[in-house]
Design a protein around this motif. Structure first.
Motif, PDB file in Angstrom:
ATOM      1  N   SER A  86     -30.915  22.035  -2.474  1.00  0.00           N
ATOM      2  CA  SER A  86     -29.989  22.658  -1.531  1.00  0.00           C
ATOM      3  C   SER A  86     -28.785  21.755  -1.268  1.00  0.00           C
ATOM      4  O   SER A  86     -27.638  22.217  -1.212  1.00  0.00           O
ATOM      5  CB  SER A  86     -30.708  22.973  -0.219  1.00  0.00           C
ATOM      6  N   TYR A  87     -29.043  20.446  -1.139  1.00  0.00           N
ATOM      7  CA  TYR A  87     -27.960  19.494  -0.875  1.00  0.00           C
ATOM      8  C   TYR A  87     -27.007  19.415  -2.055  1.00  0.00           C
ATOM      9  O   TYR A  87     -25.781  19.381  -1.880  1.00  0.00           O
ATOM     10  CB  TYR A  87     -28.553  18.115  -0.586  1.00  0.00           C
ATOM     11  N   GLN A  88     -27.547  19.392  -3.282  1.00  0.00           N
ATOM     12  CA  GLN A  88     -26.698  19.303  -4.462  1.00  0.00           C
ATOM     13  C   GLN A  88     -25.821  20.547  -4.606  1.00  0.00           C
ATOM     14  O   GLN A  88     -24.650  20.447  -5.001  1.00  0.00           O
ATOM     15  CB  GLN A  88     -27.559  19.114  -5.716  1.00  0.00           C
ATOM     16  N   SER A  89     -26.374  21.718  -4.259  1.00  0.00           N
ATOM     17  CA  SER A  89     -25.583  22.949  -4.335  1.00  0.00           C
ATOM     18  C   SER A  89     -24.430  22.901  -3.341  1.00  0.00           C
ATOM     19  O   SER A  89     -23.295  23.263  -3.650  1.00  0.00           O
ATOM     20  CB  SER A  89     -26.472  24.165  -4.048  1.00  0.00           C
ATOM     21  N   GLN A  94     -18.537  21.796  -2.205  1.00  0.00           N
ATOM     22  CA  GLN A  94     -17.549  20.973  -1.509  1.00  0.00           C
ATOM     23  C   GLN A  94     -16.661  20.241  -2.513  1.00  0.00           C
ATOM     24  O   GLN A  94     -15.437  20.152  -2.331  1.00  0.00           O
ATOM     25  CB  GLN A  94     -18.254  19.965  -0.608  1.00  0.00           C
ATOM     26  N   ALA A  95     -17.266  19.716  -3.575  1.00  0.00           N
ATOM     27  CA  ALA A  95     -16.503  18.979  -4.581  1.00  0.00           C
ATOM     28  C   ALA A  95     -15.523  19.891  -5.302  1.00  0.00           C
ATOM     29  O   ALA A  95     -14.399  19.488  -5.617  1.00  0.00           O
ATOM     30  CB  ALA A  95     -17.455  18.332  -5.583  1.00  0.00           C
ATOM     31  N   ALA A  96     -15.925  21.135  -5.561  1.00  0.00           N
ATOM     32  CA  ALA A  96     -15.058  22.074  -6.274  1.00  0.00           C
ATOM     33  C   ALA A  96     -13.773  22.344  -5.501  1.00  0.00           C
ATOM     34  O   ALA A  96     -12.711  22.555  -6.103  1.00  0.00           O
ATOM     35  CB  ALA A  96     -15.798  23.371  -6.552  1.00  0.00           C
ATOM     36  N   THR A  97     -13.858  22.340  -4.181  1.00  0.00           N
ATOM     37  CA  THR A  97     -12.663  22.594  -3.371  1.00  0.00           C
ATOM     38  C   THR A  97     -11.674  21.432  -3.420  1.00  0.00           C
ATOM     39  O   THR A  97     -10.527  21.566  -2.984  1.00  0.00           O
ATOM     40  CB  THR A  97     -13.039  22.865  -1.899  1.00  0.00           C
ATOM     41  N   MET A  98     -12.111  20.278  -3.940  1.00  0.00           N
ATOM     42  CA  MET A  98     -11.251  19.097  -3.998  1.00  0.00           C
ATOM     43  C   MET A  98     -10.403  19.028  -5.265  1.00  0.00           C
ATOM     44  O   MET A  98      -9.514  18.176  -5.376  1.00  0.00           O
ATOM     45  CB  MET A  98     -12.109  17.828  -3.875  1.00  0.00           C
ATOM     46  N   ILE A  99     -10.670  19.905  -6.227  1.00  0.00           N
ATOM     47  CA  ILE A  99      -9.917  19.880  -7.480  1.00  0.00           C
ATOM     48  C   ILE A  99      -8.430  20.105  -7.192  1.00  0.00           C
ATOM     49  O   ILE A  99      -8.047  21.050  -6.513  1.00  0.00           O
ATOM     50  CB  ILE A  99     -10.446  20.952  -8.455  1.00  0.00           C
ATOM     51  N   ASP A 205      -5.487   8.675  -6.575  1.00  0.00           N
ATOM     52  CA  ASP A 205      -5.600   9.473  -7.790  1.00  0.00           C
ATOM     53  C   ASP A 205      -5.854  10.919  -7.369  1.00  0.00           C
ATOM     54  O   ASP A 205      -6.034  11.198  -6.176  1.00  0.00           O
ATOM     55  CB  ASP A 205      -6.732   8.962  -8.688  1.00  0.00           C
ATOM     56  N   SER A 206      -5.867  11.828  -8.328  1.00  0.00           N
ATOM     57  CA  SER A 206      -6.133  13.233  -8.025  1.00  0.00           C
ATOM     58  C   SER A 206      -7.409  13.682  -8.734  1.00  0.00           C
ATOM     59  O   SER A 206      -7.777  13.128  -9.781  1.00  0.00           O
ATOM     60  CB  SER A 206      -4.962  14.120  -8.462  1.00  0.00           C
ATOM     61  N   VAL A 207      -8.079  14.671  -8.174  1.00  0.00           N
ATOM     62  CA  VAL A 207      -9.328  15.185  -8.750  1.00  0.00           C
ATOM     63  C   VAL A 207      -8.981  16.217  -9.823  1.00  0.00           C
ATOM     64  O   VAL A 207      -8.374  17.247  -9.533  1.00  0.00           O
ATOM     65  CB  VAL A 207     -10.219  15.815  -7.670  1.00  0.00           C
ATOM     66  N   ALA A 208      -9.366  15.915 -11.068  1.00  0.00           N
ATOM     67  CA  ALA A 208      -9.056  16.819 -12.180  1.00  0.00           C
ATOM     68  C   ALA A 208     -10.169  17.839 -12.404  1.00  0.00           C
ATOM     69  O   ALA A 208      -9.900  19.000 -12.712  1.00  0.00           O
ATOM     70  CB  ALA A 208      -8.823  16.022 -13.460  1.00  0.00           C
ATOM     71  N   SER A 209     -11.413  17.408 -12.253  1.00  0.00           N
ATOM     72  CA  SER A 209     -12.537  18.312 -12.482  1.00  0.00           C
ATOM     73  C   SER A 209     -13.790  17.744 -11.825  1.00  0.00           C
ATOM     74  O   SER A 209     -13.801  16.609 -11.338  1.00  0.00           O
ATOM     75  CB  SER A 209     -12.783  18.510 -13.986  1.00  0.00           C
ATOM     76  N   VAL A 210     -14.829  18.543 -11.827  1.00  0.00           N
ATOM     77  CA  VAL A 210     -16.102  18.157 -11.210  1.00  0.00           C
ATOM     78  C   VAL A 210     -17.223  18.336 -12.229  1.00  0.00           C
ATOM     79  O   VAL A 210     -17.268  19.341 -12.948  1.00  0.00           O
ATOM     80  CB  VAL A 210     -16.394  19.006  -9.960  1.00  0.00           C
ATOM     81  N   LYS A 219     -20.272  14.504  -9.678  1.00  0.00           N
ATOM     82  CA  LYS A 219     -19.300  13.465 -10.005  1.00  0.00           C
ATOM     83  C   LYS A 219     -17.902  14.076 -10.059  1.00  0.00           C
ATOM     84  O   LYS A 219     -17.722  15.214 -10.511  1.00  0.00           O
ATOM     85  CB  LYS A 219     -19.625  12.816 -11.356  1.00  0.00           C
ATOM     86  N   LEU A 220     -16.930  13.315  -9.592  1.00  0.00           N
ATOM     87  CA  LEU A 220     -15.541  13.747  -9.627  1.00  0.00           C
ATOM     88  C   LEU A 220     -14.821  12.993 -10.742  1.00  0.00           C
ATOM     89  O   LEU A 220     -14.942  11.766 -10.851  1.00  0.00           O
ATOM     90  CB  LEU A 220     -14.866  13.460  -8.284  1.00  0.00           C
TER      91      LEU A 220
END
Length: 237
Positions: A86-89, A94-99, A205-210, A219-220
């Motif tokens: 559940s935590y990883q999902s 959350q990480a996807a919104t940082m792209i 730096d900027s987040v390119a992908s997850v 991982k970002l």
């Protein structure tokens, strides 16, 4: 009549083998399977016990306690696996919104492009004076010192224009700007005469992908700084 003497600790060893499953076996066998295994072993032991030296209540109680321990461990493992999933999902979403967003992570470099650069400082405790020193890695010489004055604990992003001395003008009448490229940065924070050890520089730096996988988690991927974890992100810009 033939009597089979059950070696002491026979059931206990089997229960321990259940807890410490060998590689290649099915990890986290079901609780019901553990109970069935235990009852089979216990019944077999009681059927084959020496009538002249039967199992006493202390032995049975001890074995039942071990069953309870094994059952509790398996239930706890199941709960932890569910929470982990559940935590990883949640972390993946959350990480996807940082792209596409800029981030600050621990680092000692700042990139200057077209007279623009971004970096940051993280101060762990209150400081009377904080200075960021920028060094040209080609010459090893300090090219600019940014005086930030007194700072409270926290993170401060810094926009850098690459102008070491506004009073120095070029032929075009504009302040001289340093060349584009990567520069080294370090921070010196003091309180009174004490040099603080809990201040550090942050790189932008900027987040390119997850990337997500069960082993390494989320991982970002940063174009310049490489792969970092969510915990490495100090601030989102």
């Amino acid at each position: 009549m033939t009597t089979i003497q059950t070696p002491p600790g026979y059931v206990s060893q089997d229960l321990m083998n259940t807890v410490n499953a060998k590689k290649g076996s099915t990890a986290g066998a079901s609780v019901d399977a553990d109970k069935d295994k235990f009852m089979t072993l216990l019944i077999t032991q009681m059927k084959n016990q020496d009538p002249m030296n039967p199992l006493d209540n202390a032995q049975v109680t001890s074995q039942l306690a071990q069953l309870s321990t094994v059952t509790g461990i398996n239930q706890l493992n199941t709960t932890l696996e569910s929470l982990k999933s559940s935590y990883q999902s949640s972390e993946s979403l959350q990480a996807a919104t940082m792209i596409g967003h800029g981030v600050l992570v621990a680092g000692d470099k700042v990139a200057l492009a077209g007279g623009k650069g971004i970096m940051g400082v993280e101060v762990g405790s209150a400081a009377d004076k904080v200075q960021v020193i920028i060094t040209d890695p080609r010459t090893g010489k300090d090219v600019q010192v940014i005086d930030m004055g007194a700072q409270q604990p926290g993170i401060t992003p810094i926009a850098w224009d690459g102008v070491p001395d506004p009073s120095q003008m070029g032929a075009d009448g504009k302040p001289v700007t340093l060349r584009d490229g990567n520069f080294l940065i370090r921070v010196v924070a003091t309180r009174g005469e004490e040099v603080l050890k809990d201040a550090k520089t942050l790189s932008f730096d900027s987040v390119a992908s997850v990337t997500t996988n069960p082993k390494d988690g989320v991982k970002l991927n940063l174009p310049t700084l490489g792969v970092v974890s969510m915990a490495d992100i100090r601030q989102i810009l």
